[in-house]
Design an enzyme around this catalytic site. Structure first.
Site, PDB file in Angstrom:
ATOM      1  N   ASP A  78       0.705  -1.350   0.028  1.00 16.82           N
ATOM      2  CA  ASP A  78       0.078  -0.034  -0.075  1.00 16.82           C
ATOM      3  C   ASP A  78       1.018   1.278  -0.089  1.00 16.82           C
ATOM      4  OD1 ASP A  78       0.784  -0.803   2.532  1.00 16.82           O
ATOM      5  OD2 ASP A  78      -0.455   0.445   3.431  1.00 16.82           O
ATOM      6  N   GLU A 147       0.190  -1.681   5.560  1.00 20.10           N
ATOM      7  CA  GLU A 147       1.188  -1.219   6.445  1.00 20.10           C
ATOM      8  C   GLU A 147       1.060   0.283   7.002  1.00 20.10           C
ATOM      9  OE1 GLU A 147       5.146   0.507   7.690  1.00 20.10           O
ATOM     10  OE2 GLU A 147       3.629   1.131   5.995  1.00 20.10           O
TER      11      GLU A 147
END
Length: 486
Positions: A78, A147
């Site tokens: 991400d 994350e």
């Protein structure tokens, strides 16, 4: 053609080009994960998606390297979705690719985050998988989800899925520095109940907008002295609310608890006979902020415009809210004694939102020590107690404790010196790497974190230095070749 098409190393930049073409903000990484998985399966690279959504890819050792320790290259899928308020971009639908620009040896995106954090690291791992001429032992690539918004993938990683003995995290952001530890953190939410009242007679409703700040990563940039829009707006309101008889309707600012807020807004009602005074004070405050922060900030804008509204927050709650926001700690709390120049403990007043019956303030505490984190937790608990708010802690994640005797650290240090003629700086980073969480299911892992130079992550000013990407790639390949036997 993409601005990345002529950059070297070609394989890495080609993968970053692909990553930038597929929207992948936190909690919306599936399209990118599926693309990578399909590519790998077409090439005969075994893949696995675990129960939480992480992608694991494996590649056998190159001939003659079968007896080396297994290596896990790790990155997160991400990116942080941050944009300027005047930028029309939907991170869940629009690719970053058309926004890419190259200037003075840097790659950036116009008006939005770039996603070099951690897209360059991910691209490097995939480029190693794709290459046929890179020497390495048994190899696994671990790409985690979410994350930036909660470390969901790292929290959910199960024991028994990975076989490697060495993990190389690719999420660092300074070439020439090698990281052997990181800060832990915890999210804190303060919720203040409010009661609504009718708009007083003879009041005008206006919006105050504080914009133009640089923002940045709430860990890596917290020491720079940049302004926090939430704190700066609270400072103005606390200083002038009683003087002007202001009544608050709405307060909002920031969008991510791990990004320094760049913009904040307040909707207030001002007595009609004080409207000109408010406008004058707004202009004066803009000048004051630009004088105070001229060495670290862009030109700051503080503007006023007419708007509408019918109900204000009760005076008691308004007073307690502004006192809490203005008096609350923020930024660097303590510098490290063990690692000179590194922040030990910090706090980011990240997001403020207003609902009908409450105002929510979200904070992120970071610390390399449990005692430092606990101290700031108690600061916020005390602040909530004084202000009559509810305090809730969530999402705590551990730091990554440094291991000075780490074998992989020794390999990276010696390899760097051999390549570039100087020793790297061995450091602890004031950011939340996933390594600390990996230690629970895989306590045997020997870990290190490296990466290229990335400036201003978590903000629209994010950029990656092209030459440093090449040096990072050289180091990564040389380290893979130098991994010792089991």
């Amino acid at each position: 053609m993409s601005v990345l098409s002529t950059l070297e190393p070609r394989g890495l930049w080609s993968w970053f080009d692909t990553i930038c073409a597929i929207p992948h903000p936190s909690k919306h990484e599936i399209a990118l994960r599926d693309h990578i998985q399909q590519w790998a399966e077409q090439r005969g690279i075994p893949t696995r998606v675990d129960t939480v959504g992480n992608l694991i890819l494996t590649k056998p050792a190159t001939p003659g390297m079968e007896g080396r320790k297994g290596v896990i290259l790790q990155a997160h899928l991400d990116m942080v979705p941050q944009k300027n308020s005047d930028t029309g971009h939907d991170f869940t639908r629009d690719p970053i690719l058309p926004r890419l620009v190259e200037e003075d040896q840097w790659v950036a995106a116009t008006g939005t985050t770039l996603g070099a954090d951690n897209g360059i690291g991910m691209a490097s791992a995939l480029a190693v998988l794709a290459a046929d001429d890179i020497e390495h032992g048994p190899l696994e690539v671990l790409l985690t989800i979410d994350e930036e918004a909660g470390m969901t993938g790292a929290f959910g990683l199960e024991a028994g899925l990975l076989n490697g003995e060495v993990l190389i995290n690719t999420d660092s952001e300074e070439e020439g520095e090698v990281y052997m530890g990181c800060a832990g953190g915890v999210d804190v939410a303060l919720t203040l109940p409010v009661v609504r009242e009718p708009l007083p007679a003879q009041h005008q409703v206006v919006e105050l907008a504080l914009t133009g700040l640089k923002g940045g990563h709430s860990g890596c940039d917290v020491h720079t002295g940049r302004g926090n829009a939430n704190k700066l707006l609270a400072r103005f309101l606390f200083g002038h609310a009683d003087e002007l008889g202001l009544r608050l309707l709405e307060l909002k600012g920031g969008s991510l608890r791990n990004a320094i807020p760049r913009e904040a807004w307040a909707k207030v009602a001002v007595p009609a006979d004080k409207a000109d005074t408010l406008a004058s004070l707004v202009e004066q405050y803009q000048g004051l902020l630009n004088d105070e922060l001229c060495g670290v900030e862009n030109p700051i804008k503080f503007a006023l415009r007419p708007t509408e509204g019918t109900q204000v927050i009760d005076r008691d709650a308004q007073g307690r809210l502004l006192a809490m926001l203005h008096s609350g700690p923020n930024g660097v709390i303590r510098m490290s004694d063990a690692f000179p120049g590194v922040v030990e403990t910090s706090l980011n007043t990240g997001v403020i939102t207003t609902e009908e019956d409450k105002i929510l303030t979200q904070y992120l505490i970071r610390s390399t020590t449990d005692s430092g984190r606990s101290m700031v937790e108690n600061m916020l608990k005390a602040l909530a107690q004084l202000g009559g708010a509810q305090c809730e802690l969530s999402g705590a994640y551990p730091g990554w404790n440094p291991d000075p005797s780490s074998p992989i650290m020794k390999v990276v240090r010696e390899t760097y010196q051999s390549l570039f003629g100087t020793l790297p700086n061995i450091q602890v980073i004031h950011a939340g790497l996933e390594c600390g969480l990996f230690k629970e299911p895989y306590p045997h892992l020997d870990m290190v974190s490296i990466g290229p130079t990335i400036r201003f992550p978590h903000s629209p000013d994010e950029k990656v230095h092209i030459e440093s990407v090449g040096k990072y790639w050289q180091l990564l390949l040389a380290v893979l070749k130098a991994i010792p036997a089991k």
